[in-house]
Design an enzyme around this catalytic site. Sequence first.
Site, PDB file in Angstrom:
ATOM      1  N   ARG A  95       0.801  -0.966  -0.076  1.00  0.00           N
ATOM      2  CA  ARG A  95       0.096  -0.040   0.206  1.00  0.00           C
ATOM      3  C   ARG A  95       0.788   1.177  -0.108  1.00  0.00           C
ATOM      4  NH1 ARG A  95      -5.072   1.562   3.118  1.00  0.00           N
ATOM      5  NH2 ARG A  95      -3.639   1.217   5.051  1.00  0.00           N
ATOM      6  N   SER A 159       7.196  -5.280   7.109  1.00  0.00           N
ATOM      7  CA  SER A 159       7.148  -6.044   8.137  1.00  0.00           C
ATOM      8  C   SER A 159       7.632  -7.425   7.990  1.00  0.00           C
ATOM      9  CB  SER A 159       5.129  -6.228   7.934  1.00  0.00           C
ATOM     10  OG  SER A 159       4.997  -4.943   7.869  1.00  0.00           O
ATOM     11  N   ASP A 213       5.598  -3.465  11.091  1.00  0.00           N
ATOM     12  CA  ASP A 213       4.035  -2.870  11.158  1.00  0.00           C
ATOM     13  C   ASP A 213       3.639  -2.795  12.609  1.00  0.00           C
ATOM     14  OD1 ASP A 213       4.508  -5.643  11.187  1.00  0.00           O
ATOM     15  OD2 ASP A 213       2.668  -6.185   9.844  1.00  0.00           O
TER      16      ASP A 213
HETATM   17  C1  GLC Z   1       5.782 -11.552  10.395  1.00  0.00           C
HETATM   18  C2  GLC Z   1       7.106 -10.619  10.479  1.00  0.00           C
HETATM   19  C3  GLC Z   1       6.998  -9.534  11.328  1.00  0.00           C
HETATM   20  C4  GLC Z   1       5.647  -8.841  10.986  1.00  0.00           C
HETATM   21  C5  GLC Z   1       4.381  -9.902  11.044  1.00  0.00           C
HETATM   22  C6  GLC Z   1       3.216  -9.055  11.123  1.00  0.00           C
HETATM   23  O1  GLC Z   1       5.969 -12.276  11.679  1.00  0.00           O
HETATM   24  O2  GLC Z   1       8.305 -11.532  10.517  1.00  0.00           O
HETATM   25  O3  GLC Z   1       8.062  -8.781  10.993  1.00  0.00           O
HETATM   26  O4  GLC Z   1       5.362  -7.942  12.328  1.00  0.00           O
HETATM   27  O5  GLC Z   1       4.808 -10.907  10.300  1.00  0.00           O
HETATM   28  O6  GLC Z   1       2.769  -9.061   9.841  1.00  0.00           O
END
Ligand code: GLC
Length: 472
Positions: A95, A159, A213
């Site tokens: 996004r 993330s 995130d």
């Molecule tokens: C996975 C990633 C992590 C992220 C999570 C939620 O666990 O390793 O960094 O925060 O997904 O998206």
Amino acid sequence: MAEEDQELLHLFLVMEKGMASSRDRSEAFFSYLEKMFSVSLKEMEAFINGFHSEMKKGLSGAESSLKMIPCFVDRPTGSERGDFLALDLGGTNLRVLAVTLDGKRSSTISATHKFVIPKEKMQGTGVVLFDYIAHCIDLFLTEYQMDRGKNYDLAFTFSFPVEQMGVASGNLITWTKGFTATGVRGRDVMVLLREALRRNHIQCINLTALANDTVGTLAAGGYVDPACDLGVIMGTGTNACYRERIGRIGRVKSAYDGEYMIVNLEWGNFDGVARTFYDRILDQNSVNPGAMYLEKMVSGMYLGELARIVLLDLIKRDLILVNEPTAGACFTEKRSFTTEDMSRFEGDTGEGLEKIASFFREKGIPKVPFHERKKIKHLCSILSRRAAGLGAAAITAVLSWMDPQLDRGHTVAVDGTLFEKYPGFKAGMRHVFKSLLGDKAEKIALVHTKDGSGKGAAIIAAVAAAVRSPKK
Ligand code: GLC
């Protein structure tokens, strides 16, 4: 197979001998599944203790299944202001957003575009992936006729587990959630993005902040509510971050001006939880076997797949869809049953379970009897209940680490489709808080922080921009 699973299976097989009808055998197998996937209060407490000891090790820099990544930023004050772009990469979508912070605890998204990330971009080379990201930014700038003569501060919500060197740089430790793009592990993702922008002749972007995130979600929660000290994602993946006293983060060696810092737990990798025979199959079939055990039990990317594995086993044992010779073939393909399907099944509260019937009709199995539809719905609830329970236990673990007696109230900012949309998920979590904490469960406010990762990243960009050019 774990010893306990084996014992249960043995029990089932003994019971099965005396059972004439397949319906009885199926009932017995379902109680076996119930037991296998249930997590007792005692096990939850052991989970929490194990979690604390992994947190401690991770914070000190020792080997731990919890990475405890320092993020070099604290919760915002609510007075951050300005216009920012945010780029949110983390699941199946990318996004791009334009966010305005008013400096008075309120923010608005003035423009947004969601792009699907094709599998070949997720699993090709890093250059292909980052060029695609730059291309999406380019499309966004054009779509909203943004002045390319100006400079825009952009926050990158990335993330995945990243070892941050500062608020605007970090090396990818490992991919999760099905991404495998080559040449990115061990590299600074901000450098890779900067290079891609350059290759694609985009010159109007300053890369101001890099955030997980969960950190975005905590920042977005903290921007509106000063009691927010935990950010959680329950979506495609699962993870959390929280505010830690700097003195407890032994692994931070570089200078940092502040009493608290946000720490990204990467809790999806927690390994102190008993796995069943089916969890092991799922793990072995995944692109990252041996890692992310908790995520594989809790998050949207895996729940449907786990249900498919159990369902296929039930079909093979002739315990479900018994008169349907083609049923097995419908579920042999990976991801032929998804968490979204589970969510639809559990959301089917109609007397005739018509939605479930129509799912099977579309698969070419038109006559699934009512009692079997009910059973499959029940299977979904067995798995989602465990997921919600483990998620709640993990939250309890972090809160009791911060505040052992839960003396104060805690707002937990949560984002992710599982939490937002899966029927009964939130209620399942609340139920576990109550069992673990009694009346103190009231101290926990779970707040759905929609778009937290995008908005929150912009807030972090504002914090970072303020550090770069402090007010005179
Ligand atoms: C996975 C990633 C992590 C992220 C999570 C939620 O666990 O390793 O960094 O925060 O997904 O998206």
